[in-house]
Design a protein around this motif. Structure first.
Motif, PDB file in Angstrom:
ATOM      1  N   PRO A 219      90.240  17.080  70.162  1.00 52.03           N
ATOM      2  CA  PRO A 219      89.729  15.712  70.720  1.00 52.03           C
ATOM      3  C   PRO A 219      89.926  14.490  69.430  1.00 52.03           C
ATOM      4  O   PRO A 219      90.255  14.923  68.331  1.00 52.03           O
ATOM      5  CB  PRO A 219      88.500  15.730  70.570  1.00 52.03           C
ATOM      6  N   GLY A 220      89.561  13.163  69.632  1.00 48.66           N
ATOM      7  CA  GLY A 220      89.904  12.541  68.519  1.00 48.66           C
ATOM      8  C   GLY A 220      89.281  11.118  68.702  1.00 48.66           C
ATOM      9  O   GLY A 220      88.263  11.024  69.805  1.00 48.66           O
ATOM     10  N   SER A 221      89.719   9.952  68.089  1.00 52.88           N
ATOM     11  CA  SER A 221      88.955   8.683  68.006  1.00 52.88           C
ATOM     12  C   SER A 221      90.156   8.002  68.414  1.00 52.88           C
ATOM     13  O   SER A 221      91.204   8.097  68.493  1.00 52.88           O
ATOM     14  CB  SER A 221      88.407   8.181  66.803  1.00 52.88           C
ATOM     15  N   ALA A 222      89.809   6.821  69.111  1.00 56.45           N
ATOM     16  CA  ALA A 222      90.867   5.862  69.438  1.00 56.45           C
ATOM     17  C   ALA A 222      90.345   4.478  68.652  1.00 56.45           C
ATOM     18  O   ALA A 222      89.246   4.230  68.462  1.00 56.45           O
ATOM     19  CB  ALA A 222      90.889   5.374  70.939  1.00 56.45           C
ATOM     20  N   THR A 223      91.485   3.619  67.884  1.00 58.16           N
ATOM     21  CA  THR A 223      90.814   2.618  67.199  1.00 58.16           C
ATOM     22  C   THR A 223      91.707   1.347  67.710  1.00 58.16           C
ATOM     23  O   THR A 223      92.808   1.407  68.459  1.00 58.16           O
ATOM     24  CB  THR A 223      91.478   2.912  65.698  1.00 58.16           C
ATOM     25  N   MET A 224      91.333   0.233  67.253  1.00 59.32           N
ATOM     26  CA  MET A 224      92.082  -0.934  67.266  1.00 59.32           C
ATOM     27  C   MET A 224      91.836  -1.898  66.126  1.00 59.32           C
ATOM     28  O   MET A 224      90.701  -2.070  65.634  1.00 59.32           O
ATOM     29  CB  MET A 224      91.624  -1.742  68.465  1.00 59.32           C
TER      30      MET A 224
END
Length: 372
Positions: A219-224
């Motif tokens: 799993p992971g993180s999403a960034t902007m």
């Protein structure tokens, strides 16, 4: 909510906010209207309500370090002040012993629960370097989660090994990689990437590698990263791509919007971006993030690293539920001279208590460890 409901009735984004309160996430055209609206406080009231509905008067954080294992990079991103070209006098790559020493010292001093491993795109590092590091951390520090390598770093390793990114991910998972950060996304629109990071992976490649990561059980993180050359339509496209992938894989644990810091970067030198976007825009992005991902991506981080503690406290009331990490040893943002880029757990705990919230220390997977 009666006062909020009354305010909503007078707002130009009334229908979007009412739908959000009914559990209906905004569509692309709604996101654009939210971005164009100045009603940031009202967005925050609704987003804060949705966050409290899920998490109560509580915010979490993780005791962690950032391990910037190398600053050698051949990607030359214009927004980065950290990287050095191969052979540069001040370039470095940590040895396995260096990595063990940093993790051990941090665990002994701070009882860290996560090591965030990120560096440059170093063409001289083979996959065994990463496998050895991950295995060592998992074996010697079993309480410390390994959260590491952006999709673009995965792509670099695949190129070095002449292998597929999915094969690289499978091997790294076997070695001990537990989750993957969202770095490398910036804005998931290639017209933007061509300006700020022309040598980096495309938007589609970022999505594909994240999809593969989720499919092999990482799993992971999403960034902007906003506040540079993107426009509102680009931000809408970014949100929409993250939503689409999350609906498919359910692999993102958190979303982290953060503003670009131009100091000491090529983008500032070339006059493309002179200064950061500031606090109001952060609160707007936090609030919209909660509205967009409500019921889809559980956690929204407060982004203290580029905006400071005071703004992070406000962000927790505008839809964020997680303060982020202590980030001991961070080197990338600190190269911009942004501000102190590390906090102790005490500073974070005090900051959360100051706004009347309970504090939950968490692990790498957002599981609670203890209440403070």
């Amino acid at each position: 909510m009666s006062q909020t409901t009354e305010q909503i009735q007078k707002s130009d984004i009334k229908d979007i906010l009412e739908n959000s309160l009914k559990g209906n996430r905004p569509k692309s055209e709604d996101i654009l209207r939210l971005l164009e609206s100045d009603d940031v406080h009202l967005m925050g009231l609704v987003s804060g309500y949705l966050s409290k509905k899920q998490f109560g008067n509580k915010a979490s954080f993780v005791n962690n370090i950032i391990l910037n294992y190398t600053n050698v990079c051949i990607t030359d991103c214009k927004f980065c002040a950290f990287y050095r070209s191969p052979g540069a006098e001040d370039s470095y790559t940590l040895s396995l012993d260096d990595i063990e020493t940093r993790v051990k010292t941090s665990y002994d001093m701070f009882k860290i629960r996560q090591v965030l491993i990120q560096g440059g795109h170093n063409p001289s590092l083979k996959i065994e370097y990463y496998e050895d590091a991950f295995k060592m951390i998992r074996e010697k520090f079993p309480n410390v989660g390994v959260h590491g390598l952006s999709t673009s770093e995965i792509d670099m390793i695949a190129k070095v090994e002449k292998s597929s990114t999915k094969e690289i991910l499978s091997r790294l998972k076997e070695a001990g990689l537990q989750s993957i950060p969202g770095a490398g996304a910036e804005i998931l629109t290639d017209s933007v990437k061509e300006i700020i990071s022309p040598k980096k992976i495309s938007s589609d490649t970022w999505i594909r590698i994240m999809d593969e990561s989720h499919s092999v059980g990482i799993p992971g993180s999403a960034t902007m990263m906003y506040g540079h050359v993107e426009n509102n339509n680009d931000i809408v496209e970014h949100f929409s791509k993250i939503v689409k992938l999350q609906e498919k894989t359910n692999g993102f644990m958190a979303f982290i919007p953060w503003n670009f810091e131009p100091n000491n970067t090529l983008m500032q030198d070339e006059g493309i971006v002179e200064y950061g976007t500031g606090g109001i825009q952060l609160l707007k992005m936090i609030a919209i993030s909660r509205l967009v991902f409500d019921g889809l991506i559980p956690h929204i981080q407060s982004s203290w690293l580029t905006n400071g503690i005071g703004m992070a406290q406000l962000a927790l009331q505008y839809g964020a539920d997680d303060f982020g990490g202590t980030l001991i040893g961070e080197e990338v943002v600190s190269c911009t001279g942004a501000r102190s880029t590390e906090l102790t757990d005490k500073i974070i705990v005090d900051a959360i208590h100051q706004i009347g919230y309970h504090v939950e220390e968490r692990d790498n997977f957002y599981n609670p460890i203890r209440t403070l």
